[in-house]
Motif scaffolding. Structure first.
Motif, PDB file in Angstrom:
ATOM      1  N   ASN B  96       0.843  -1.194   0.000  1.00  0.00           N
ATOM      2  CA  ASN B  96       0.000   0.000   0.000  1.00  0.00           C
ATOM      3  C   ASN B  96       0.880   1.248   0.000  1.00  0.00           C
ATOM      4  OD1 ASN B  96      -1.365   2.252   1.855  1.00  0.00           O
ATOM      5  ND2 ASN B  96      -2.957   1.162   0.719  1.00  0.00           N
ATOM      6  N   GLN B  97       0.671   2.138  -0.988  1.00  0.00           N
ATOM      7  CA  GLN B  97       1.546   3.314  -1.155  1.00  0.00           C
ATOM      8  C   GLN B  97       1.485   4.255   0.038  1.00  0.00           C
ATOM      9  OE1 GLN B  97       3.936   3.860  -3.395  1.00  0.00           O
ATOM     10  NE2 GLN B  97       3.436   1.785  -4.067  1.00  0.00           N
ATOM     11  N   GLU B  98       0.283   4.426   0.610  1.00  0.00           N
ATOM     12  CA  GLU B  98       0.127   5.374   1.722  1.00  0.00           C
ATOM     13  C   GLU B  98       0.914   4.893   2.945  1.00  0.00           C
ATOM     14  OE1 GLU B  98      -3.991   6.502   2.185  1.00  0.00           O
ATOM     15  OE2 GLU B  98      -3.590   7.338   4.187  1.00  0.00           O
ATOM     16  N   ILE B  99       0.834   3.599   3.218  1.00  0.00           N
ATOM     17  CA  ILE B  99       1.584   3.057   4.366  1.00  0.00           C
ATOM     18  C   ILE B  99       3.080   3.085   4.060  1.00  0.00           C
ATOM     19  CG2 ILE B  99       1.899   1.108   5.930  1.00  0.00           C
ATOM     20  CD1 ILE B  99      -0.911   0.182   5.307  1.00  0.00           C
ATOM     21  N   GLU B 101       4.734   5.196   2.314  1.00  0.00           N
ATOM     22  CA  GLU B 101       5.267   6.542   2.538  1.00  0.00           C
ATOM     23  C   GLU B 101       5.453   6.853   4.019  1.00  0.00           C
ATOM     24  OE1 GLU B 101       2.824   9.237   0.207  1.00  0.00           O
ATOM     25  OE2 GLU B 101       3.277   8.026  -1.585  1.00  0.00           O
ATOM     26  N   ILE B 102       4.528   6.406   4.829  1.00  0.00           N
ATOM     27  CA  ILE B 102       4.662   6.616   6.287  1.00  0.00           C
ATOM     28  C   ILE B 102       5.924   5.913   6.792  1.00  0.00           C
ATOM     29  CG2 ILE B 102       3.681   5.949   8.530  1.00  0.00           C
ATOM     30  CD1 ILE B 102       0.925   6.455   7.296  1.00  0.00           C
ATOM     31  N   LEU B 128      -8.140   1.172   4.386  1.00  0.00           N
ATOM     32  CA  LEU B 128      -7.250   1.454   5.521  1.00  0.00           C
ATOM     33  C   LEU B 128      -8.032   1.787   6.793  1.00  0.00           C
ATOM     34  CD1 LEU B 128      -4.423   3.557   3.850  1.00  0.00           C
ATOM     35  CD2 LEU B 128      -4.463   1.102   4.365  1.00  0.00           C
ATOM     36  N   GLN B 130      -7.162   4.191   9.862  1.00  0.00           N
ATOM     37  CA  GLN B 130      -6.168   5.202  10.211  1.00  0.00           C
ATOM     38  C   GLN B 130      -5.489   4.874  11.546  1.00  0.00           C
ATOM     39  OE1 GLN B 130      -5.341   7.854   8.102  1.00  0.00           O
ATOM     40  NE2 GLN B 130      -6.588   6.602   6.727  1.00  0.00           N
ATOM     41  N   HIS B 137      -0.834   1.988   9.151  1.00  0.00           N
ATOM     42  CA  HIS B 137      -2.264   1.822   9.353  1.00  0.00           C
ATOM     43  C   HIS B 137      -2.652   0.358   9.579  1.00  0.00           C
ATOM     44  CE1 HIS B 137      -2.673   5.905   8.187  1.00  0.00           C
ATOM     45  NE2 HIS B 137      -2.414   5.717   6.898  1.00  0.00           N
TER      46      HIS B 137
END
Lengths: 248, 248
Positions: B96-99, B101-102, B128, B130, B137
């Motif tokens: 997952n791209q969002e995770i 990046e985190i 996800l 949050q 996530h």
């Protein structure tokens, strides 16, 4: 993993599921069973409902060597565990004379005595589990051990159950070492160490304290020689990062 | 009982079954779900083993409206929950791209980054959950909500889940009154009161303190009018024994 004698705990109680009461019986049973050479491998928490209790007991007693239940053996309308165990085993409920005498020792008006006498009912053929607190006993039917839910009473009853009664094996031992290293840093090496030692359960648990962010590594098994061998490898792995292992 | 939106919790973790760690996620989830109008009706504690996790998730997601899992989403070899959820739903695991990046925001050597990147893997199509602590996530697949095991992180993730996401109904409320009366004394009358009010769950919990031996009576339900009616009857029942009810 080596073959272990297994146990399952069924926690019967709406008060746990509603969040009103914090369960502590799981942890106490788990630690006691480690000493008795029995491995707690499954726990369920279910409501005070006859159909669910009967089905759960019947499913679990076929799947695990020993089954413990906690809760539901008091004198009120929501105490239906004895009835459900009898149903699960298709046994009659009978008044046990030894428990009856214990109950009668404390005087009470007839209506109160009648309510308290609910606690003397056990399935026909059940074996007693002694209650060192002086209250009514628990009981055992085949591989199912029926204990009180109140932690003090549950612990007292459990203390009377021997390793022989459970068919227990070697006690489970554990060794722990920590380090101010993150799980991310050591994860890959840990996985390689675990692969080499399939009979030892190697767990990693992150912690935070005022000195920083670290991980505890817990090794569990019955063979002390194997435990010490994996401990030595984990210890060396920590030193290889240039940090000091933290002894428990 | 009225029809409720139900939930099941699957606690994944050898550290709970071994007695090393005292679980507190059950109680926190139960209390949070009361507010969200969802009833926790079933809990299982299972080991970090692929076959068992997959089977348990598949059994429970068909039996309850919502299923929560806690534990096993860290970066080490024993963190296999994401893999197991993907297997249970026959989905691929994707990054997952969002995770991602985190995770990349915190710098680390390549090997550490690779290990930490395990936490960016979620089943294809998952939504996800949050994580207000700033870490990776959690995620949701259909009616299964995958949360961290560390209580602080689990609680933060859970706080982001709305009633609408769970299809929750009316919040569950409870009223409590106690008395220095034993369960034996009030058991019969309590049973009669419970029978008259099938939509309210009436539980009795013995307590001991320096003033003596008593019982707390807890009434739980979603209809405040019905709750107040049964509360009044229980209150009168206590007065009929000539003792003073104890307010919570």
């Amino acid at each position: 993993m080596t073959q272990s004698v297994t146990a399952c705990l069924i926690i019967i109680g709406n008060e746990i599921l509603s969040g009103r009461t914090q369960d502590t019986n799981l942890k106490h049973l788990a630690l006691s069973l480690n000493e008795l050479g029995v491995k707690l491998v499954h726990v369920r928490v279910i409501p005070d409902e006859e159909r669910i209790i009967v089905e759960t007991v019947n499913e679990c007693r076929g799947s695990f060597d020993n089954v413990f239940t906690t809760g539901g053996i008091g004198p009120t309308h929501d105490d239906i565990t004895a009835d459900c165990i009898a149903l699960a085993f298709q046994k009659r409920l009978i008044i046990n004379q030894e428990i009856k005498e214990i109950i009668e020792r404390r005087e009470a008006p007839p209506e109160v005595m009648e309510t308290r006498m609910r606690m003397a009912r056990i399935p026909e053929g059940a074996t007693l589990i002694q209650n060192p607190t002086g209250g009514p006993h628990g009981f055992q039917v085949e591989n199912v051990f029926v204990l009180a839910g109140v932690p003090m009473v549950m612990q007292a009853m459990l203390s009377t159950i021997t390793k022989e009664r459970l068919g227990g094996g070697e006690p489970t031992r554990s060794l722990t070492v920590g380090a101010y290293l993150s799980e991310g840093q050591i994860g890959k090496k840990l996985g390689m160490i675990q692969e080499k030692h399939p009979d030892i359960d190697l767990g990693s648990y992150p912690f935070y304290n005022e000195d920083g962010y670290g991980t505890n590594l817990v090794m569990r098994g019955t063979d002390m020689v194997a435990l010490k061998a994996i401990f030595e490898e984990v210890h060396q792995m920590i030193l290889s990062f240039g940090v000091e292992p933290i002894k428990e």
